[in-house]
Design a protein around this motif. Structure first.
Motif, PDB file in Angstrom:
ATOM      1  N   LEU A 119       0.814  -1.222   0.000  1.00 53.31           N
ATOM      2  CA  LEU A 119       0.000   0.000   0.000  1.00 53.31           C
ATOM      3  C   LEU A 119       0.844   1.266   0.000  1.00 53.31           C
ATOM      4  N   THR A 120       0.491   2.167  -0.914  1.00 54.41           N
ATOM      5  CA  THR A 120       1.141   3.481  -0.992  1.00 54.41           C
ATOM      6  C   THR A 120       0.051   4.507  -1.263  1.00 54.41           C
ATOM      7  N   GLU A 121       0.441   5.744  -1.464  1.00 50.84           N
ATOM      8  CA  GLU A 121      -0.543   6.786  -1.806  1.00 50.84           C
ATOM      9  C   GLU A 121      -1.208   6.508  -3.142  1.00 50.84           C
ATOM     10  N   GLU A 122      -0.534   5.692  -3.940  1.00 50.25           N
ATOM     11  CA  GLU A 122      -1.024   5.403  -5.291  1.00 50.25           C
ATOM     12  C   GLU A 122      -1.894   4.146  -5.347  1.00 50.25           C
ATOM     13  N   THR A 123      -2.298   3.651  -4.177  1.00 52.79           N
ATOM     14  CA  THR A 123      -3.077   2.405  -4.161  1.00 52.79           C
ATOM     15  C   THR A 123      -4.430   2.626  -3.507  1.00 52.79           C
TER      16      THR A 123
END
Ligand code: M6R
Length: 586
Positions: free
Chosen positions: A488-492
């Motif tokens: 999980l990242t900001e892009e997920t």
């Protein structure tokens, strides 16, 4: 996973073949072709859809005999040379299925001087047939040559073949791929599915495995592999005689549930059920497992058909198997059911397609009756499968005395509310569109849910990847911390199904875990939940609903999310790349 058609009769074959292929396009649509007998065998094929094939066909043809094919590539790319029919001088063949030993046969034929033009497994059938017909002693007819050819084939097939030496004869054979004949006033038809020729006739003959036969202008003959002539029953498709068929029941579903052919005694003594399915139907089956265990007290397993068929199931024959398949033709599901039946298990089929192979191989059938579903992505049929599973579980639960009449009634009242509640979601679809557009450029998505919402998370992820080509994973929310959190990242974006119920607090904790990793959370939540907005970035609302039935509503939200994402990305929504509606090969 292709569709085959054939025609022998008084009418012009080409328009009939084209019309029939259009009806089968759901089975594959990367290339198509036909062969007609017009003094000699004339073959036309092209990459693309049936409409593209129409563009290359001559305007007028007097042919009364022909075969056709719509392809979903398995062996060889979607190229014209790999499209069917495949030719070998005087022979033309269309095939649905997979010839597993084609490489050995191909090697042998190349050694004999045959030249291959395609990368397909099917071309070996055409050349092998040709080889059989070149016998030096006594040249066999097409029927005999097909019989000798299929003896050497391993795998699955529904075949239709023409030979220019016998211009008025179409020979067919079947093993593990569907094939049905139609008997019309002006001709005979062959196809992978009755819908192909339903416009022309409703009288059909189902061809079973290891049967072979011929269609000529004046007769159809069907034989077993030893050459014995078989007496086949003609069935009349009566799909529109709905009212007459209800036999006093308010709904088909109720009538069909009463037709389970399980006595009250058998229902009481059921100890174990196994649900078998693939894809979306498998996701529905997980919900089925939870419902069965809660409402009927029957231990229920859910099996992926493609795994079950090659596993070592421990079955004693007293288990009930429930096969869920929209099409009724999925090869793995059929094989898994055959395997469970070999242990003596009784099978209930839940399917949408009347007369499909599963209906003829099961002990009883419950039709979902969602109407024809053309888009490759299952949507309304998934909803109908869920409702069928609720009804089945309620019926068995009552018969076993696990739920009271009051509880059953309460559930049914909530099921009856679903259409109105779904309409409310449809009325707010612009909100879902906005959300979809906001995240359409993301490369990865997660969908999480707990208990009855877990299969809905799986289905939400499947829908998104299937039509928008975004990588998406469905997860049981409690499992995130066992690995996937690392991704999980900001892009997920993470879609969390957080509807009211006994796991609501638990999913809120999971949402917090996700937010702590800076991911965006899109929640599916009830309209009357004022708490959720504090924790998430976007809320997609469903009407206030019962914990047991809200998964149906959440699934509609996720179907729309997938749809609008695919639309924003300009994807081929109804015919996604690499997929076919009915997977008749393993
Ligand atoms: O016809 P079936 O239900 O047996 O099909 C099983 C899967 O191929 C099918 O559900 C597939 O996953 C859907 N295209 C998903 O939308």
């Amino acid at each position: 996973m292709c569709g085959i058609v054939g025609y022998v009769g008084k009418e012009s074959a080409t328009p009939i073949l084209v019309e029939s292929l259009k009806r089968l396009e759901y089975r594959g649509y990367d290339s198509a072709g036909i062969t007609v007998f017009n003094g000699s065998l004339e073959t036309f094929k092209t990459v693309g859809k049936i409409a593209d094939l129409e563009d290359i066909l001559p305007e007028e043809t007097i042919a009364n005999v022909g075969i056709g094919h719509t392809r979903w590539a398995t062996h060889g790319k979607p190229e014209t040379r790999n499209a069917h029919p495949h030719m070998s001088s005087c022979i033309s063949v269309v095939h649905n299925g997979i010839i597993e030993n084609y490489l050995q046969i191909k090697e042998m034929l190349i050694g004999l001087g045959y030249i291959f033009e395609s990368d397909t497994d099917t071309e070996v059938i055409a050349h092998l047939l040709n080889y059989k017909m070149q016998s030096e002693t006594k040249r066999p007819d097409l029927l005999t040559a097909v019989r000798e050819t299929i003896r050497e084939l391993e795998g699955s097939y529904a075949i239709a073949a023409l030979c220019s030496d016998e211009p008025e004869c179409l020979v067919f054979a079947r093993k593990d791929s569907p094939l049905v004949l139609g008997i019309g006033e002006d001709g005979y038809y062959a196809a992978s599915d009755v819908t192909a020729f339903l416009k022309y006739t409703k009288d059909v003959v189902y061809i079973d495995d290891n049967e072979i036969g011929s269609i000529r202008p004046d007769c159809i003959e069907v034989f077993d592999l030893k050459g014995n002539l078989l007496t086949k029953e003609t069935h009349t498709i009566e799909w529109d005689l709905e009212a007459a068929e209800k036999a006093g029941y308010e709904h088909f579903m109720l009538k069909e549930i009463h037709e389970l052919y399980l006595t009250p005694e058998q229902i009481k003594h059921l100890r174990r059920a196994t649900i078998i399915a693939c894809g979306t139907s498998w996701n529905a089956g997980i919900l089925g497992k939870y419902l069965f265990e809660k409402l009927t007290g029957i231990h229920t397993d859910i099996e992926t058909a493609s795994e079950f068929r090659y596993g070592n199931p421990v079955l004693c024959g007293e288990e009930l198997t429930i096969a869920i398949t929209q099409s009724g033709e999925t090869a793995d599901t059929l094989a898994a059911v055959r395997s469970s039946k070999s242990y003596g298990c009784r099978n209930i089929a839940i399917t949408n397609v009347v007369g499909s192979t599963i209906t003829r191989e099961s002990d009883s059938v419950v039709y979902t009756r969602a109407g024809p579903e053309i888009g490759v992505a299952a949507t309304k049929t998934f909803t109908a499968q869920l409702i069928t599973l609720y009804m089945l579980a309620i019926h068995l639960g009552r018969a076993r005395g696990v739920i009271s009449a009051e509880e059953a009634k309460n559930l049914i009242v909530n099921i009856k509310r679903l259409p109105g509640q779904i309409q409310k979601i449809l009325n707010r679809k612009e909100e879902i569109r906005e959300c979809a557009e906001q995240f359409a450029d993301m490369k990865d998505y997660f969908f999480i849910g707990r208990y009855l919402n877990f299969p809905i998370a799986l289905e939400g992820a499947l829908k998104l990847k299937e039509i928008s080509y975004i990588h998406a994973e469905g997860y049981a929310a409690g499992e995130l911390k066992h690995g996937p959190l690392a991704l999980l990242t900001e892009e997920t974006p993470v879609v969390a199904i957080a509807t009211m119920g006994h796991t609501y607090d638990k999913i809120l904790s999971n949402i917090k875990e996700v937010k702590a990793r800076n991911s965006t959370v899109i929640a599916v939540a009830n309209e009357d939940d004022t708490e959720i907005e504090k924790y998430v970035d976007v809320v997609l609302r469903i009407p206030p609903s019962h914990e047991m039935t809200s998964p149906v509503l959440s699934s509609v939200v996720l179907q729309l999310l997938a749809y609008y994402t695919a639309l924003a990305k300009d994807c081929s929504i109804d015919k996604p790349r690499n997929l076919a509606k009915s997977v008749t090969v393993e």
